[in-house]
Design a protein around this motif. Sequence first.
Motif, short mmCIF file in Angstrom:
data_model
loop_
_atom_site.label_atom_id
_atom_site.label_comp_id
_atom_site.label_asym_id
_atom_site.label_seq_id
_atom_site.Cartn_x
_atom_site.Cartn_y
_atom_site.Cartn_z
N ASN A 150 33.24 -26.11 30.96
CA ASN A 150 34.55 -26.58 30.47
C ASN A 150 35.13 -27.64 31.39
O ASN A 150 35.89 -28.51 30.96
CB ASN A 150 35.52 -25.41 30.33
CG ASN A 150 35.83 -24.73 31.65
OD1 ASN A 150 34.92 -24.46 32.44
ND2 ASN A 150 37.09 -24.43 31.90
N ILE A 151 34.77 -27.59 32.69
CA ILE A 151 35.27 -28.58 33.64
C ILE A 151 34.61 -29.94 33.38
O ILE A 151 35.29 -30.98 33.41
CB ILE A 151 35.02 -28.10 35.08
CG1 ILE A 151 35.81 -26.81 35.33
CG2 ILE A 151 35.40 -29.17 36.09
CD1 ILE A 151 35.48 -26.10 36.62
N ILE A 152 33.32 -29.93 33.10
CA ILE A 152 32.63 -31.17 32.71
C ILE A 152 33.26 -31.73 31.44
O ILE A 152 33.45 -32.94 31.30
CB ILE A 152 31.12 -30.91 32.51
CG1 ILE A 152 30.46 -30.54 33.84
CG2 ILE A 152 30.45 -32.11 31.87
CD1 ILE A 152 30.51 -31.62 34.89
N GLU A 153 33.61 -30.84 30.52
CA GLU A 153 34.27 -31.26 29.28
C GLU A 153 35.62 -31.92 29.58
O GLU A 153 36.00 -32.90 28.94
CB GLU A 153 34.46 -30.06 28.36
CG GLU A 153 34.91 -30.41 26.96
CD GLU A 153 34.97 -29.21 26.04
OE1 GLU A 153 34.79 -29.39 24.83
OE2 GLU A 153 35.22 -28.08 26.53
N MET A 154 36.31 -31.40 30.58
CA MET A 154 37.60 -31.98 30.97
C MET A 154 37.40 -33.39 31.54
O MET A 154 38.16 -34.31 31.22
CB MET A 154 38.30 -31.09 31.98
CG MET A 154 39.64 -31.64 32.45
SD MET A 154 40.52 -30.45 33.51
CE MET A 154 41.84 -31.51 34.14
N PHE A 155 36.39 -33.55 32.39
CA PHE A 155 36.10 -34.89 32.92
C PHE A 155 35.86 -35.87 31.78
O PHE A 155 36.38 -37.00 31.80
CB PHE A 155 34.84 -34.84 33.80
CG PHE A 155 35.11 -34.50 35.25
CD1 PHE A 155 35.62 -35.45 36.11
CD2 PHE A 155 34.82 -33.24 35.74
CE1 PHE A 155 35.84 -35.16 37.44
CE2 PHE A 155 35.04 -32.93 37.07
CZ PHE A 155 35.56 -33.89 37.93
N LYS A 156 35.09 -35.46 30.79
CA LYS A 156 34.76 -36.35 29.67
C LYS A 156 36.00 -36.67 28.85
O LYS A 156 36.17 -37.80 28.37
CB LYS A 156 33.68 -35.71 28.81
CG LYS A 156 32.32 -35.61 29.51
CD LYS A 156 31.28 -34.92 28.63
CE LYS A 156 29.92 -34.86 29.33
NZ LYS A 156 28.90 -34.16 28.49
N TYR A 157 36.87 -35.68 28.66
CA TYR A 157 38.09 -35.92 27.90
C TYR A 157 39.01 -36.90 28.63
O TYR A 157 39.57 -37.81 28.01
CB TYR A 157 38.83 -34.61 27.64
CG TYR A 157 40.16 -34.83 26.97
CD1 TYR A 157 40.22 -35.23 25.62
CD2 TYR A 157 41.36 -34.67 27.66
CE1 TYR A 157 41.45 -35.46 25.01
CE2 TYR A 157 42.58 -34.89 27.05
CZ TYR A 157 42.62 -35.29 25.72
OH TYR A 157 43.83 -35.53 25.12
#
Length: 248
Positions: A150-157
């Motif tokens: 989910n943290i990688i997803e946050m970076f991408k967002y």
Amino acid sequence: MQGYVHQLESFGSVDGPGVRFIIFLAGCPLRCKYCHNPDTWDMTKGKLYSADDLISEAIACKSYWSAKGGITVSGGEPLVQIDFLIELFQKAKNLGINTCIDTAGGPFTKEGEWFKKFQKLMQLTDILLMDIKHINEDEHIKLTGHTGKNIIEMFKYLDEIKKPIWIRHVLVPGITDNDEYLIQTRDFIRTLHNVKRVEVLPYHGLGAVKYKDLGLDYVLQDTQSPTLERVENAKKILECDKYNEWRS
């Protein structure tokens, strides 16, 4: 609304552009092995403040900020108290104050009401300081007790919405001080277009005494700080000199 605050710092020079008033909120879902502030994990151990109280204390220090300074909210993990953070930043933006969040991204999700709140918070946030705890998912879980997906997803967002970020990476011998993992971290950073600075933070064990005081085991008690050569190696691999827009 009131928020649980662990500590305030009136003159911070490394937690965002310029000089910052830093609010350390209490509460964190991660249990990083190298955390030097385990006393911030329990949110309810913090002192209650209203947003107005914090803004008043920040404004009293405004003369030190210069054009780049402002408020940084750190932790613990500030996103644990997202409702309070929205109210605080709304009041800050009403006064023209630059806003920054120092986060590991642990609570992030793109689902439900929480994500709607996060989208609103991003409209009130000028820049974020973000940790890459570990680029490898299995090692991330070992290090933090939490998934990193989910943290990688946050970076991408954040890249998608073009929100400026400063990336920090703690270099820990035997855990993150590994050329293969550093190269993978670099390759991930290269996919992002919103990175303003990349910083390597050498591990230290100065928080060990807090674990003892809290009756907790400090599992890295025999781990030494990385050598200067390994720190410079990490900086070179992560291309830290490439990202220098955020010099104070």
